[in-house]
Design a protein around this motif. Structure first.
Motif, short mmCIF file in Angstrom:
data_model
loop_
_atom_site.label_atom_id
_atom_site.label_comp_id
_atom_site.label_asym_id
_atom_site.label_seq_id
_atom_site.Cartn_x
_atom_site.Cartn_y
_atom_site.Cartn_z
N VAL A 9 0.84 -1.20 0.00
CA VAL A 9 0.00 0.00 0.00
C VAL A 9 0.88 1.25 0.00
O VAL A 9 0.64 2.21 -0.76
CB VAL A 9 -0.95 -0.01 1.21
CG1 VAL A 9 -1.63 1.34 1.38
CG2 VAL A 9 -1.98 -1.12 1.07
N ALA A 10 1.91 1.25 0.83
CA ALA A 10 2.79 2.42 0.90
C ALA A 10 3.56 2.63 -0.39
O ALA A 10 3.69 3.76 -0.88
CB ALA A 10 3.77 2.25 2.07
N VAL A 11 4.08 1.55 -0.97
CA VAL A 11 4.85 1.67 -2.21
C VAL A 11 3.96 2.19 -3.34
O VAL A 11 4.35 3.08 -4.11
CB VAL A 11 5.49 0.33 -2.59
CG1 VAL A 11 6.12 0.39 -3.98
CG2 VAL A 11 6.55 -0.07 -1.56
N ARG A 12 2.76 1.65 -3.46
CA ARG A 12 1.84 2.12 -4.50
C ARG A 12 1.48 3.58 -4.30
O ARG A 12 1.40 4.37 -5.26
CB ARG A 12 0.57 1.28 -4.50
CG ARG A 12 -0.45 1.68 -5.56
CD ARG A 12 -1.71 0.84 -5.38
NE ARG A 12 -2.67 1.04 -6.47
CZ ARG A 12 -3.89 1.51 -6.30
NH1 ARG A 12 -4.30 1.87 -5.09
NH2 ARG A 12 -4.71 1.62 -7.32
N THR A 13 1.26 3.97 -3.05
CA THR A 13 0.84 5.34 -2.76
C THR A 13 1.95 6.35 -3.01
O THR A 13 1.71 7.42 -3.58
CB THR A 13 0.38 5.44 -1.29
OG1 THR A 13 -0.68 4.51 -1.06
CG2 THR A 13 -0.10 6.84 -0.95
N LEU A 14 3.15 6.02 -2.61
CA LEU A 14 4.26 6.97 -2.69
C LEU A 14 5.02 6.90 -4.00
O LEU A 14 5.58 7.90 -4.46
CB LEU A 14 5.24 6.74 -1.53
CG LEU A 14 4.70 6.99 -0.13
CD1 LEU A 14 5.72 6.54 0.90
CD2 LEU A 14 4.37 8.47 0.06
N SER B 96 3.11 -0.19 -10.48
CA SER B 96 3.87 -1.24 -11.16
C SER B 96 5.05 -1.71 -10.30
O SER B 96 5.37 -2.91 -10.28
CB SER B 96 4.38 -0.74 -12.51
OG SER B 96 5.29 0.33 -12.36
N LEU B 97 5.66 -0.79 -9.57
CA LEU B 97 6.76 -1.19 -8.67
C LEU B 97 6.22 -2.05 -7.53
O LEU B 97 6.85 -3.02 -7.12
CB LEU B 97 7.47 0.05 -8.12
CG LEU B 97 8.38 0.80 -9.08
CD1 LEU B 97 8.87 2.08 -8.44
CD2 LEU B 97 9.56 -0.07 -9.49
N ALA B 98 5.06 -1.67 -6.98
CA ALA B 98 4.46 -2.47 -5.92
C ALA B 98 4.15 -3.88 -6.42
O ALA B 98 4.41 -4.87 -5.72
CB ALA B 98 3.18 -1.79 -5.42
N ARG B 99 3.63 -3.97 -7.63
CA ARG B 99 3.32 -5.29 -8.19
C ARG B 99 4.58 -6.12 -8.39
O ARG B 99 4.59 -7.33 -8.15
CB ARG B 99 2.56 -5.13 -9.50
CG ARG B 99 1.14 -4.61 -9.33
CD ARG B 99 0.44 -4.40 -10.66
NE ARG B 99 -0.94 -3.95 -10.49
CZ ARG B 99 -1.98 -4.76 -10.29
NH1 ARG B 99 -1.79 -6.07 -10.24
NH2 ARG B 99 -3.19 -4.27 -10.14
N ARG B 100 5.67 -5.49 -8.83
CA ARG B 100 6.92 -6.22 -9.03
C ARG B 100 7.50 -6.70 -7.69
O ARG B 100 8.15 -7.74 -7.62
CB ARG B 100 7.94 -5.35 -9.76
CG ARG B 100 7.62 -5.14 -11.23
CD ARG B 100 8.67 -4.25 -11.90
NE ARG B 100 10.01 -4.83 -11.80
CZ ARG B 100 10.49 -5.74 -12.62
NH1 ARG B 100 9.73 -6.22 -13.60
NH2 ARG B 100 11.72 -6.20 -12.47
N CYS C 183 13.58 -5.23 -4.28
CA CYS C 183 13.57 -6.29 -5.29
C CYS C 183 12.78 -5.90 -6.53
O CYS C 183 12.91 -6.54 -7.58
CB CYS C 183 12.99 -7.58 -4.70
SG CYS C 183 13.95 -8.26 -3.33
N ALA C 184 11.97 -4.85 -6.44
CA ALA C 184 11.20 -4.40 -7.59
C ALA C 184 12.10 -3.92 -8.73
O ALA C 184 11.68 -3.86 -9.88
CB ALA C 184 10.25 -3.27 -7.18
N PHE C 185 13.35 -3.58 -8.42
CA PHE C 185 14.28 -3.07 -9.43
C PHE C 185 15.03 -4.18 -10.16
O PHE C 185 15.83 -3.91 -11.06
CB PHE C 185 15.29 -2.11 -8.79
CG PHE C 185 14.66 -0.88 -8.21
CD1 PHE C 185 13.97 0.02 -9.01
CD2 PHE C 185 14.75 -0.61 -6.85
CE1 PHE C 185 13.39 1.16 -8.48
CE2 PHE C 185 14.19 0.53 -6.30
CZ PHE C 185 13.50 1.42 -7.12
N LEU C 186 14.81 -5.44 -9.76
CA LEU C 186 15.60 -6.54 -10.31
C LEU C 186 15.07 -7.02 -11.66
O LEU C 186 13.90 -6.88 -11.98
CB LEU C 186 15.60 -7.72 -9.33
CG LEU C 186 16.28 -7.50 -7.99
CD1 LEU C 186 16.10 -8.72 -7.10
CD2 LEU C 186 17.77 -7.20 -8.16
#
Length: 440
Positions: A191-196, A200-204, A412-415
């Motif tokens: 929730v925090a990653v999607r909000t801020l 797509s990063l939150a999903r990854r 890990c979303a950046f991998l």
């Protein structure tokens, strides 16, 4: 193989060498004088290869997440994805806990003499117990508290007292509470990653939050529950500073932050992560609501007779009376980081490497959606390092630092090569749980 992936692998290998060095050096120190006070350095564990009723389920969950996790995370509607992450995370954590069996893995974990449940019977009069709480922290005090009760503000123990009062007493219910609540931390982080940052990063990041090796200690330790409370405090603050019901979410965030610091003294360092959220947010007005919510818990505990600062002052003395006074700082100040590698896994090490590299001049960083996520990750790393240098976290950080580790995992979303990294995460968790008998 592209250059970034090779460098990711180098980072993972270096982290593995850190763990190996901590194990070899720690074993030598422990055999020499026993000063580490752990059975399998750097972890509080013992060598005990075994399988159990949770083994087949753990393998099935791991294979399913590796095979289908990334694709499902990409295409499920957002709310069903959150429930899927929580449900699969619970399945993973329960499976790992049950590798040790129901009693040894869950029901008895919080009932040992140093845990919380033996103290529940002493809280029949809660205000009186709170007024007298600090009088039993020191080892030489009459009827001193067990290590975990003494080492935390009374909010931790009161959780299990209240569970007992509503008919959910005993180790089984306590373990179930910690796993059920603890596994919601992944949802809060998403929730925090999607909000801020970006959906797509939150999903990854979602499959990595599910399959984290940290689940070995979330099931079953109270620190998994603490991690979830802290994570939801951060998530609600993120919603508030991005304009989503700023008053309500700000106030509720403050309430949870107040509860967090009465669950664990060390979680005052979550202020670093909270500061990062405010920095990348778009509004400061919710801070007044958050502050109003925050003061509620301290006011209640102080009115009932417990003084936080006095408790912490006495705890510092108690810490040095026990194992903390014996364990060598020169070893644990770096071996704690090896414990962190084991709870976040090689994929997170590689993800953090990508975050750090992008911060260099010319690293390709821009004011785009990945930046807030990087700020969150680095804030969690900073909080963890402060805890490490303080000397009040010598050993057992595989559980103590779960609240900070939860905010490293989204790196890990950046991998790239996602499924390969997920295999590494799963294999590490399965090996830890099947080769070692952990203390939690």
């Amino acid at each position: 193989m592209n250059r970034d992936l090779v460098r990711d692998l180098y980072a993972a290998v270096c982290a593995a060498l850190l763990v190996l060095t901590a194990a070899l050096v720690g074993t030598a120190i422990q055999h020499r004088d026993g000063s580490l006070r752990v059975g399998w350095p750097p972890l509080l564990a013992s060598w005990d290869p075994h399988v159990g009723p949770g083994t087949p389920a753990a393998v099935v969950v791991a294979v399913a997440v590796v095979a289908y996790g990334p694709s499902l995370a990409a295409r499920l509607p957002w709310r069903p994805l959150l429930f899927a992450v929580w449900g699969t995370g619970m399945a993973w954590t329960w499976s790992l806990a049950l590798v040790d069996g129901w009693y040894r893995g869950v029901a008895e974990q919080l009932t040992t003499r140093n845990e919380y449940l033996p103290a529940v019977g002493r809280f029949h009069d809660i205000p009186a117990a709170l007024r007298d709480f600090t009088g039993h922290i020191l080892i030489d005090s009459p009827d001193n508290w067990g290590a975990h009760v003494a080492g935390h503000p009374p909010g931790a123990t009161l959780t299990f007292v209240l569970l007992d009062r509503i008919g959910l007493g005993g180790g089984g219910w306590a373990g179930t509470w910690c796993i059920t609540v603890g596994t919601t931390a992944a949802v809060a982080v998403l929730v925090a990653v999607r909000t801020l940052a970006d959906e797509s990063l939150a999903r990854r990041a979602a499959p990595f939050l599910v399959l984290a090796p940290a689940a070995v200690w979330v099931g079953t330790s109270a620190d998994g529950y603490f991690a979830a409370v802290a994570a939801w405090a951060v998530a609600l603050l993120a919603l508030a500073v991005r304009g989503v019901r700023p008053g309500l979410n700000g106030f509720c965030s403050g309430l949870l932050f107040g509860l967090t610091v009465y669950l664990s003294y060390g979680l005052t360092l979550m202020v670093v992560v909270a500061g990062a959220v405010v920095w990348v947010g778009s509004s400061r007005r919710p801070l007044w609501f958050a502050l109003a919510g925050f003061v509620v818990v301290p006011v209640v505990f102080t009115a009932l007779g417990f003084e936080w600062w006095e408790g912490y002052r006495i705890l510092v003395t108690r810490y040095h009376q026990g194992a903390g006074g014996v364990r060598p700082y020169g070893y644990w100040v770096w071996a704690n980081l090896a414990c962190t590698v084991l709870i976040v896994g090689p994929a997170t090490v590689a993800g953090v490497r990508r975050v750090v590299v992008r911060l260099r001049p010319g690293g390709g960083w821009s004011r785009s959606s990945p930046r807030p996520l990087a700020v969150l990750v680095l804030a969690a790393a900073l909080a963890l390092l402060i805890a490490d240098l303080s000397g009040m976290s010598k050993a057992e950080t595989e559980r103590i630092w779960l609240p900070f580790a939860a905010w490293l995992l989204p790196a890990c979303a950046f991998l790239t090569g996602v499924r390969g990294w997920l295999v590494g995460q799963a294999v590490l968790a399965l090996l830890l749980n099947h080769l070692l008998l952990t203390g939690w």
